[in-house]
Design an enzyme around this catalytic site. Structure first.
Site, PDB file in Angstrom:
ATOM      1  N   SER A   8     -24.248   0.144 -13.579  1.00 51.95           N
ATOM      2  CA  SER A   8     -23.388   0.214 -12.399  1.00 51.95           C
ATOM      3  C   SER A   8     -22.282  -0.832 -12.498  1.00 51.95           C
ATOM      4  CB  SER A   8     -24.202  -0.024 -11.135  1.00 51.95           C
ATOM      5  OG  SER A   8     -23.310  -0.135 -10.046  1.00 51.95           O
ATOM      6  N   HIS A  33     -21.822   4.182 -14.093  1.00 45.72           N
ATOM      7  CA  HIS A  33     -22.105   4.514 -12.695  1.00 45.72           C
ATOM      8  C   HIS A  33     -21.066   3.806 -11.827  1.00 45.72           C
ATOM      9  CE1 HIS A  33     -24.711   5.803  -9.366  1.00 45.72           C
ATOM     10  NE2 HIS A  33     -24.467   4.624  -8.817  1.00 45.72           N
ATOM     11  N   ASP A  35     -19.691   3.149  -8.030  1.00 41.48           N
ATOM     12  CA  ASP A  35     -20.088   3.164  -6.613  1.00 41.48           C
ATOM     13  C   ASP A  35     -18.869   3.084  -5.699  1.00 41.48           C
ATOM     14  OD1 ASP A  35     -23.018   3.188  -6.646  1.00 41.48           O
ATOM     15  OD2 ASP A  35     -22.802   1.292  -7.725  1.00 41.48           O
ATOM     16  N   MET A  37     -17.715   2.961  -1.846  1.00 45.59           N
ATOM     17  CA  MET A  37     -18.221   2.698  -0.482  1.00 45.59           C
ATOM     18  C   MET A  37     -17.046   2.595   0.478  1.00 45.59           C
ATOM     19  SD  MET A  37     -20.864  -0.335  -1.429  1.00 45.59           S
ATOM     20  CE  MET A  37     -22.015  -0.198  -2.786  1.00 45.59           C
ATOM     21  N   HIS A  66     -20.765   7.875  -7.548  1.00 44.04           N
ATOM     22  CA  HIS A  66     -21.681   7.910  -6.402  1.00 44.04           C
ATOM     23  C   HIS A  66     -20.875   7.624  -5.138  1.00 44.04           C
ATOM     24  CE1 HIS A  66     -25.362   5.727  -4.370  1.00 44.04           C
ATOM     25  NE2 HIS A  66     -25.024   6.838  -3.750  1.00 44.04           N
ATOM     26  N   MET A  68     -20.540   6.913  -1.472  1.00 40.06           N
ATOM     27  CA  MET A  68     -21.203   6.473  -0.248  1.00 40.06           C
ATOM     28  C   MET A  68     -20.140   6.466   0.836  1.00 40.06           C
ATOM     29  SD  MET A  68     -23.500   3.556  -2.039  1.00 40.06           S
ATOM     30  CE  MET A  68     -22.484   3.629  -3.516  1.00 40.06           C
ATOM     31  N   MET A 137     -32.221   7.087  -3.886  1.00 42.27           N
ATOM     32  CA  MET A 137     -31.879   5.687  -3.634  1.00 42.27           C
ATOM     33  C   MET A 137     -33.178   4.884  -3.504  1.00 42.27           C
ATOM     34  SD  MET A 137     -28.682   5.515  -3.794  1.00 42.27           S
ATOM     35  CE  MET A 137     -28.674   3.750  -3.495  1.00 42.27           C
ATOM     36  N   ASP A 175     -31.516   4.862  -8.319  1.00 38.34           N
ATOM     37  CA  ASP A 175     -30.422   3.914  -8.100  1.00 38.34           C
ATOM     38  C   ASP A 175     -30.853   2.797  -7.154  1.00 38.34           C
ATOM     39  OD1 ASP A 175     -28.006   2.660  -7.910  1.00 38.34           O
ATOM     40  OD2 ASP A 175     -26.977   4.304  -6.874  1.00 38.34           O
TER      41      ASP A 175
HETATM   42  C1  DX5 Z   1     -26.129   0.484  -4.146  1.00 41.15           C
HETATM   43  C2  DX5 Z   1     -25.442   1.169  -5.281  1.00 41.15           C
HETATM   44  C3  DX5 Z   1     -26.047   0.881  -6.601  1.00 41.15           C
HETATM   45  C4  DX5 Z   1     -25.946  -0.563  -7.020  1.00 41.15           C
HETATM   46  C5  DX5 Z   1     -27.165  -0.852  -7.842  1.00 41.15           C
HETATM   47  O1  DX5 Z   1     -25.623   0.942  -2.943  1.00 41.15           O
HETATM   48  O2  DX5 Z   1     -25.477   2.571  -5.107  1.00 41.15           O
HETATM   49  O3  DX5 Z   1     -25.528   1.719  -7.629  1.00 41.15           O
HETATM   50  O4  DX5 Z   1     -24.797  -0.858  -7.748  1.00 41.15           O
HETATM   51  O5  DX5 Z   1     -27.220  -2.196  -8.079  1.00 41.15           O
HETATM   52  P1  DX5 Z   1     -28.557  -2.927  -8.544  1.00 41.15           P
HETATM   53  O6  DX5 Z   1     -28.953  -2.311  -9.868  1.00 41.15           O
HETATM   54  O7  DX5 Z   1     -28.133  -4.353  -8.653  1.00 41.15           O
HETATM   55  O8  DX5 Z   1     -29.591  -2.682  -7.491  1.00 41.15           O
HETATM   56 ZN    ZN Z   2     -24.941   3.857  -6.877  1.00 41.28          ZN
END
Ligand code: DX5
Ligand code: ZN
Length: 223
Positions: A8, A33, A35, A37, A66, A68, A137, A175
């Site tokens: 990630s 990956h 993320d 948000m 991903h 969010m 998740m 994840d």
């Molecule tokens: C959390 C994200 C993850 C995050 C994982 O909301 O979707 O992808 O980056 O990070 P770690 O591996 O540190 O839990």
């Molecule tokens: Zn993620």
């Protein structure tokens, strides 16, 4: 099937993003990956298109994006243009999930659906044959570096059963809080893709950690 490792980028050093992208290029990792948000669906804001395009410019492996965000349908075409190969939306953010999944596939991307820790896998029963990936998740989404929720092991087993009983070819992605301490058990339960942020980028040797995750070497750190 050989499992995939998707580091990630959220845990990378954004002031040295090209360096960290090259690090993943030169490792045994399979995907990036990414993320996204929006500060509404989750209580945090990560980054948007300019940063994602910068990552895409240097990435030599597929981008697993991903989302969010609320109402992700508004941005499906934009994420295709920004270089997404797999586009995952949250079940909890989609009123017409079946339609959203079709729209992602119509753009030529793989369609993923993510489930929050409180959402039972059974909600996907009537859409599972349409889906390319289910992201379970294993932390509440919004932040890296959180503790793995152990009930995820049960969810992986249950989802694997559902997939095997249907015609689905969906991959199971995990994840949140994934590292060398739980990777092997997750794959043994049926996981196909492991996302790892802080366990990779906070490691002394991230390339070595990726290799250990790929080989499923179990290393339990004493806390
Ligand atoms: C959390 C994200 C993850 C995050 C994982 O909301 O979707 O992808 O980056 O990070 P770690 O591996 O540190 O839990
Ligand atoms: Zn993620």
């Amino acid at each position: 099937m050989n499992h995939k490792i998707a580091p990630s980028v959220l845990a990378a050093d954004f002031a040295n993003i090209q360096r960290d992208v090259e690090l993943i290029n030169n490792s045994e990792a399979d995907w990036f990956h990414i993320d996204i948000m929006d500060g509404v669906f989750v209580p945090n804001i990560s980054f948007g298109f300019p940063v994602m395009k910068a990552i895409k410019k240097h990435a030599a492996k597929p981008l697993d994006v991903h989302l969010m965000i609320t109402d992700p349908d508004r941005y499906i075409t934009a994420f295709k243009k920004a270089g997404a190969d797999v586009l995952t939306v949250h079940y909890e953010a989609c009123t017409h999930l079946h339609r959203t999944v079709q729209a992602i596939k119509a753009e030529g991307m793989k369609a993923g659906v993510a489930l929050n820790p409180h959402t039972p896998v059974q909600v996907l029963k009537d859409v599972i044959e349409e889906v390319d990936l289910v992201c379970l998740m294993s932390v509440n989404p919004g932040f890296g570096g959180q503790k793995f929720i152990r009930n995820t092991f049960n969810k992986v087993r249950e989802l694997k059963e559902m997939i095997l009983e249907s015609e689905s070819t969906a991959l199971i992605e995990i994840d949140g809080g994934v590292g060398t301490d739980n990777a092997k058990l997750l794959v043994d339960c049926g996981a196909d893709v492991l996302v790892a942020g802080s366990s990779v980028f906070n490691a002394e040797n991230p390339v070595k950690t990726i290799s250990q995750l790929k080989k499923l070497e179990t290393i339990v750190k004493s806390s």
